[in-house]
Design a protein around this motif. Structure first.
Motif, PDB file in Angstrom:
ATOM      1  N   PHE A 211       0.829  -1.207   0.000  1.00  0.00           N
ATOM      2  CA  PHE A 211       0.000   0.000   0.000  1.00  0.00           C
ATOM      3  C   PHE A 211       0.865   1.259   0.000  1.00  0.00           C
ATOM      4  O   PHE A 211       0.654   2.182  -0.794  1.00  0.00           O
TER       5      PHE A 211
ATOM      6  N   THR B  11       2.993   1.729  -3.329  1.00  0.00           N
ATOM      7  CA  THR B  11       2.121   2.124  -4.436  1.00  0.00           C
ATOM      8  C   THR B  11       1.709   3.584  -4.296  1.00  0.00           C
ATOM      9  O   THR B  11       1.725   4.348  -5.270  1.00  0.00           O
TER      10      THR B  11
ATOM     11  N   TRP C 140      -4.738  -0.030  -6.326  1.00  0.00           N
ATOM     12  CA  TRP C 140      -4.319  -0.796  -5.145  1.00  0.00           C
ATOM     13  C   TRP C 140      -5.088  -2.125  -5.060  1.00  0.00           C
ATOM     14  O   TRP C 140      -4.491  -3.172  -4.816  1.00  0.00           O
TER      15      TRP C 140
END
Length: 468
Positions: A131, A134, A223
């Protein structure tokens, strides 16, 4: 992938040959088009800053088209003397420096040590790590317009993803796809939104709410897309890392030096969002950052100067195939420019818009930019070509200029990580030994979902009167 980190970063033979074949086929197709599409030109005017732009009332006229065969054959080299060649040369020099630096980092084992240490430390929280990484790459693209500057980090993230039990596509999604999505969302991207708003007579970075909303929704889609893929391919983290990793004082010192210099460099690049004169130098700042870090860190880790120089030279030579890839990809725009074809394509597209319903015009503008991005990779170059023409055209239909800027940013950015004419994409894939075919087959699923999302966002902006 572990051996890749130990050997340094270089273009694999298979990836290089595949990329060269793809680009050469596109060069042939482009040459054939110069026989089919007639030559044409708009009359361009100086905007007062030395930039030649097309205005809505500019006269279009047909001219002699075509390009001599010898010019087409030599176009990968002739492009070095064409307008805009300074950026091409800068990108080539930048990537050669990166090749030398990665070889130095790998030769002293810093690269592998860094990857093993991160995997050892964060392996239990790998989805949180996914997470954060990204989001970081997407923010780099959205806030400061980074794209080529992030290419050196892509191989690191890919090797790291593999060491954490995922695959190369997961790493490419976290880095390459993320920075492309951020660049396209254009929250404060100086190279697309900033330039385009200036040409449209709008305050720089005004109308930010729709672009910020786009960033959030695109990030969530990306995501979820990467996470679902990662869950599908995940494997347990290698016990060799979790059980056998041992801290090394010298390598930790080198790693600390590397991290400090990189942090200073990234902070300088991030400051370009409000220290605007730095925006023209971000590529050079990143190159200098990696050069200093790549020399200082191996020396701090105990590498001898003579060995470092030898490694740098070997890494630079290993990146020479990149030069041919970049020149061949850049030659496609050169061919169309020389044959006077690009303006004809643009003129036909604008004429077509006049026959369409109002609500479809904004989507058609999105499509125009998507098509032109296949041939012209530079966002700012496309802005000077398209914005003075499509914004007045849109306003005839009652579509605000601000919404045109969002459509332009969307059309420019997402396809950077899809089109094989984008040299930076091919370089990133080559460095990670991933074929373009596999990348296309995987990423096109996201691109199609994202096309639906972003088209919906443009229609939402039209419905609520965004920018009116």
């Amino acid at each position: 992938m572990e051996s890749k980190a130990k050997k340094g970063m270089s273009i694999s033979v298979k990836s290089f040959i595949t990329a060269i074949i793809i680009i050469f086929v596109l060069m042939i197709v482009t040459y054939v088009l110069t026989f089919i599409i007639p030559g044409g030109q708009y009359v361009r005017t100086d905007d007062g800053s030395g930039n030649l732009i097309i205005t809505m009332d500019s006269e279009f006229h047909y001219v002699d088209g075509g390009i001599p065969f010898w010019k087409w054959i030599l176009s990968p080299f002739l492009v070095l003397g064409a307008p805009g060649s300074a950026l091409i040369i800068a990108v080539i020099a930048f990537l050669l420096v990166i090749g030398g630096i990665f070889e130095c980092l790998s030769r002293c084992n810093l690269m592998q040590y860094m990857l093993d240490k991160i995997a050892w430390k964060y392996g239990a929280k790998r989805y949180t790590f996914l997470f954060v990484i990204t989001f970081f790459f997407m923010a780099m693209g959205a806030l400061i317009g980074s794209f080529e500057e992030c290419i050196p980090l892509v191989p690191i993230v890919v090797v790291l993803a593999v060491s954490m039990g995922w695959d190369k596509l997961t790493g490419l999604g976290m880095s390459l796809l993320a920075v492309g999505c951020g660049f396209a969302s254009g929250v404060c991207n100086p190279f697309t939104v900033g330039v385009a708003q200036g040409l449209a007579g709008l305050p720089m970075f005004s109308g930010i709410w729709l672009r910020a909303l786009s960033f959030v929704l695109i990030f969530l889609l990306l995501w979820l897309f990467i996470r679902l893929h990662a869950k599908k391919v995940e494997k347990p983290i290698s016990s060799e890392i979790t059980d056998n990793f041992r801290p090394d004082t010298k390598l930790d010192k080198g790693l600390k030096v590397f991290a400090i210099i990189i942090a200073i460099g990234l902070a300088t690049v991030l400051s370009s969002s409000f220290i605007t004169f730095l925006q023209d130098f971000t590529l050079y700042i990143v190159a200098l950052m990696f050069l200093v870090a790549g020399i200082a860190a191996p020396l701090a880790a105990g590498m001898k100067g003579k060995e470092l120089l030898k490694a740098f030279g070997k890494g630079l030579i290993g990146f020479l195939p990149v030069v041919l890839m970049i020149l061949m990809a850049s030659s496609i725009k050169y061919t169309l420019d020389t044959a006077n074809v690009l303006d004809t394509v643009l003129h036909s597209a604008v004429a077509q818009a006049a026959t369409m319903p109002r609500w479809t015009v904004i989507l058609f503008i999105y499509a125009i930019v998507l098509v032109m991005n296949f041939f012209i990779g530079s966002g700012s170059a496309k802005a000077f070509m398209l914005i003075p023409l499509i914004v007045p055209m849109a306003q005839i239909f009652g579509i605000p200029a601000q919404l045109c800027i969002v459509a332009f940013a969307f059309g420019d950015g997402f396809s950077n990580v899809l089109y094989p004419t984008n040299a930076a994409l091919l370089v990133a894939l080559g460095l990670t030994d991933e074929s373009y075919g596999e990348w296309f087959k995987w990423s096109i699923k996201f691109q199609l979902l994202n096309l639906v999302l972003t088209s919906g966002l443009l229609l939402l902006g039209l419905a609520v009167g965004y920018g009116a």
